[in-house]
Design a protein around this motif. Sequence first.
Motif, mmCIF file in Angstrom:
data_model
loop_
_atom_site.group_PDB
_atom_site.id
_atom_site.type_symbol
_atom_site.label_atom_id
_atom_site.label_comp_id
_atom_site.label_asym_id
_atom_site.label_seq_id
_atom_site.Cartn_x
_atom_site.Cartn_y
_atom_site.Cartn_z
ATOM 1 N N TYR A 58 -84.067 -66.135 10.314
ATOM 2 C CA TYR A 58 -83.298 -65.006 9.271
ATOM 3 C C TYR A 58 -81.951 -64.840 10.972
ATOM 4 C CZ TYR A 58 -82.387 -59.706 8.870
ATOM 5 O OH TYR A 58 -81.748 -58.769 9.303
ATOM 6 N N ALA A 59 -80.877 -64.878 10.543
ATOM 7 C CA ALA A 59 -80.077 -64.111 12.259
ATOM 8 C C ALA A 59 -79.575 -62.926 11.731
ATOM 9 C CB ALA A 59 -79.000 -65.139 11.673
ATOM 10 N N TYR A 60 -78.856 -61.611 12.116
ATOM 11 C CA TYR A 60 -78.041 -61.263 12.189
ATOM 12 C C TYR A 60 -76.878 -60.709 12.707
ATOM 13 C CZ TYR A 60 -80.381 -58.388 16.046
ATOM 14 O OH TYR A 60 -79.961 -57.782 17.145
ATOM 15 N N PHE A 61 -75.880 -60.333 12.227
ATOM 16 C CA PHE A 61 -75.192 -59.263 12.902
ATOM 17 C C PHE A 61 -74.654 -57.794 12.697
ATOM 18 C CE2 PHE A 61 -70.931 -57.823 14.495
ATOM 19 C CZ PHE A 61 -70.589 -58.344 15.402
ATOM 20 N N SER A 62 -74.714 -56.812 13.923
ATOM 21 C CA SER A 62 -74.734 -55.517 13.656
ATOM 22 C C SER A 62 -73.196 -55.253 13.671
ATOM 23 C CB SER A 62 -75.793 -55.032 14.858
ATOM 24 O OG SER A 62 -75.739 -53.437 14.168
ATOM 25 N N GLY A 63 -72.356 -54.444 12.767
ATOM 26 C CA GLY A 63 -70.856 -54.373 12.490
ATOM 27 C C GLY A 63 -70.406 -53.721 11.607
ATOM 28 N N ASP A 64 -69.393 -53.722 11.399
ATOM 29 C CA ASP A 64 -68.629 -52.695 10.717
ATOM 30 C C ASP A 64 -67.566 -52.926 9.597
ATOM 31 O OD1 ASP A 64 -67.220 -51.420 9.278
ATOM 32 O OD2 ASP A 64 -66.061 -49.635 10.638
ATOM 33 N N VAL A 65 -68.207 -54.080 8.122
ATOM 34 C CA VAL A 65 -67.609 -54.727 7.463
ATOM 35 C C VAL A 65 -66.198 -54.620 7.960
ATOM 36 C CG1 VAL A 65 -69.969 -55.034 5.674
ATOM 37 C CG2 VAL A 65 -68.157 -53.396 5.442
ATOM 38 N N SER A 66 -65.316 -53.295 7.788
ATOM 39 C CA SER A 66 -63.886 -53.164 7.693
ATOM 40 C C SER A 66 -63.089 -53.496 8.614
ATOM 41 C CB SER A 66 -64.162 -51.599 7.314
ATOM 42 O OG SER A 66 -64.049 -50.018 8.851
ATOM 43 N N ASN A 67 -63.989 -53.825 9.432
ATOM 44 C CA ASN A 67 -63.395 -54.652 10.703
ATOM 45 C C ASN A 67 -63.256 -56.122 11.046
ATOM 46 O OD1 ASN A 67 -63.961 -55.642 13.386
ATOM 47 N ND2 ASN A 67 -63.806 -53.782 14.085
ATOM 48 N N ASN A 68 -62.527 -56.529 10.561
ATOM 49 C CA ASN A 68 -61.984 -57.853 10.381
ATOM 50 C C ASN A 68 -62.721 -58.601 11.441
ATOM 51 O OD1 ASN A 68 -60.012 -57.163 8.269
ATOM 52 N ND2 ASN A 68 -58.518 -58.024 9.150
ATOM 53 N N GLY A 69 -62.919 -58.568 12.861
ATOM 54 C CA GLY A 69 -63.912 -59.219 13.978
ATOM 55 C C GLY A 69 -64.833 -59.170 13.866
ATOM 56 N N ASP A 70 -65.725 -58.093 12.977
ATOM 57 C CA ASP A 70 -67.059 -58.401 12.968
ATOM 58 C C ASP A 70 -67.437 -59.281 12.026
ATOM 59 O OD1 ASP A 70 -67.747 -56.299 14.422
ATOM 60 O OD2 ASP A 70 -67.759 -54.583 13.189
ATOM 61 N N CYS A 71 -66.314 -59.276 10.596
ATOM 62 C CA CYS A 71 -66.932 -60.038 9.822
ATOM 63 C C CYS A 71 -66.518 -61.452 9.830
ATOM 64 C CB CYS A 71 -65.484 -59.694 8.416
ATOM 65 S SG CYS A 71 -65.637 -58.858 7.586
ATOM 66 N N ASP A 72 -65.436 -61.969 10.851
ATOM 67 C CA ASP A 72 -65.847 -63.338 12.033
ATOM 68 C C ASP A 72 -66.345 -63.768 12.260
ATOM 69 O OD1 ASP A 72 -63.062 -63.515 11.162
ATOM 70 O OD2 ASP A 72 -62.187 -62.664 12.214
ATOM 71 N N SER A 73 -67.069 -62.564 13.139
ATOM 72 C CA SER A 73 -68.193 -63.109 13.678
ATOM 73 C C SER A 73 -69.612 -62.852 12.786
ATOM 74 C CB SER A 73 -68.758 -61.532 14.121
ATOM 75 O OG SER A 73 -68.182 -61.883 15.820
ATOM 76 N N THR A 74 -69.583 -63.054 12.291
ATOM 77 C CA THR A 74 -70.707 -62.626 10.804
ATOM 78 C C THR A 74 -70.429 -63.831 10.416
ATOM 79 O OG1 THR A 74 -70.837 -60.476 10.247
ATOM 80 C CG2 THR A 74 -71.722 -62.053 8.990
ATOM 81 N N VAL A 75 -69.435 -64.538 9.795
ATOM 82 C CA VAL A 75 -68.950 -65.625 9.238
ATOM 83 C C VAL A 75 -69.170 -67.034 10.513
ATOM 84 C CG1 VAL A 75 -67.540 -67.558 8.381
ATOM 85 C CG2 VAL A 75 -68.161 -64.806 7.493
#
Length: 257
Positions: A58-75
């Motif tokens: 399991y891995a996780y990213f704490s962020g906001d889905v409406s923030n493109n940078g956070d989406c990039d970081s999750t992928v």
Amino acid sequence: MTSTNPVAIVTGASKGIGKAACINLAKLGYNVVGFARSEPELISVGKDCEAANPNTQYAYFSGDVSNNGDCDSTVELAIKKFGRIDALVNNAAVVEPNGELAGYSKADFARHFDINLFSILYLTQITLPELIKAKGKVINISSGSATNFLKTSGAYCCSKAALNMMTTGFAAEVPEVTFLALRPGVVDTDMQKSARSSRYATAPEVRKMFVSFKENGVLLDPNTPGSIIANMCKRLDHNLSGKFLSWDSAELAPYRS
């Protein structure tokens, strides 16, 4: 190194349906990447996933889905840690703003769509190269409100209706991937608690309806849609791609196990 286990990204993973989907995916042998705002809750979900199946990660990213940078970081996290993405569960959503359509500000309506629709568009777009390679699955969590207008929740109804059409559109344009919009049922989540609360700016008759759901014991445990989501990530029939289906529909009977 590329993971031998399939890999799924789940948004809104910290609680409710998202949390249940993560745990059920782990049970099926998926490595899971949870994406949500609350880091403590994401960490707790990871412990539950690893307890459900010690042979998964399991891995996780704490962020906001409406923030493109956070989406990039999750992928990027999913690819860097696991080397692949086989499924995307777009679950994160908000109900607010509440009230009549005539009273919404343009800014509030846009913010709602940024979370409930535009974030899904962007996250799906940047995940597609991996999903195409894997012939993967995208499960978009929709609502019965997409087809039945709920007074004082107009923004939510509109965003979910648009999500259904976007699911159909992606299915038509990207045949290598299987897309489905799911009505998960009336589920016992924090969203339901808000709907029953006097602080929730909704019509009295609508609030009464939500209260009756709880009093009459009709609310589903999050594990019910969570297990269906996991099963669909693993083996959803491509012939269903682009459809909007309810958790209790005949078409989804094979995934209710």
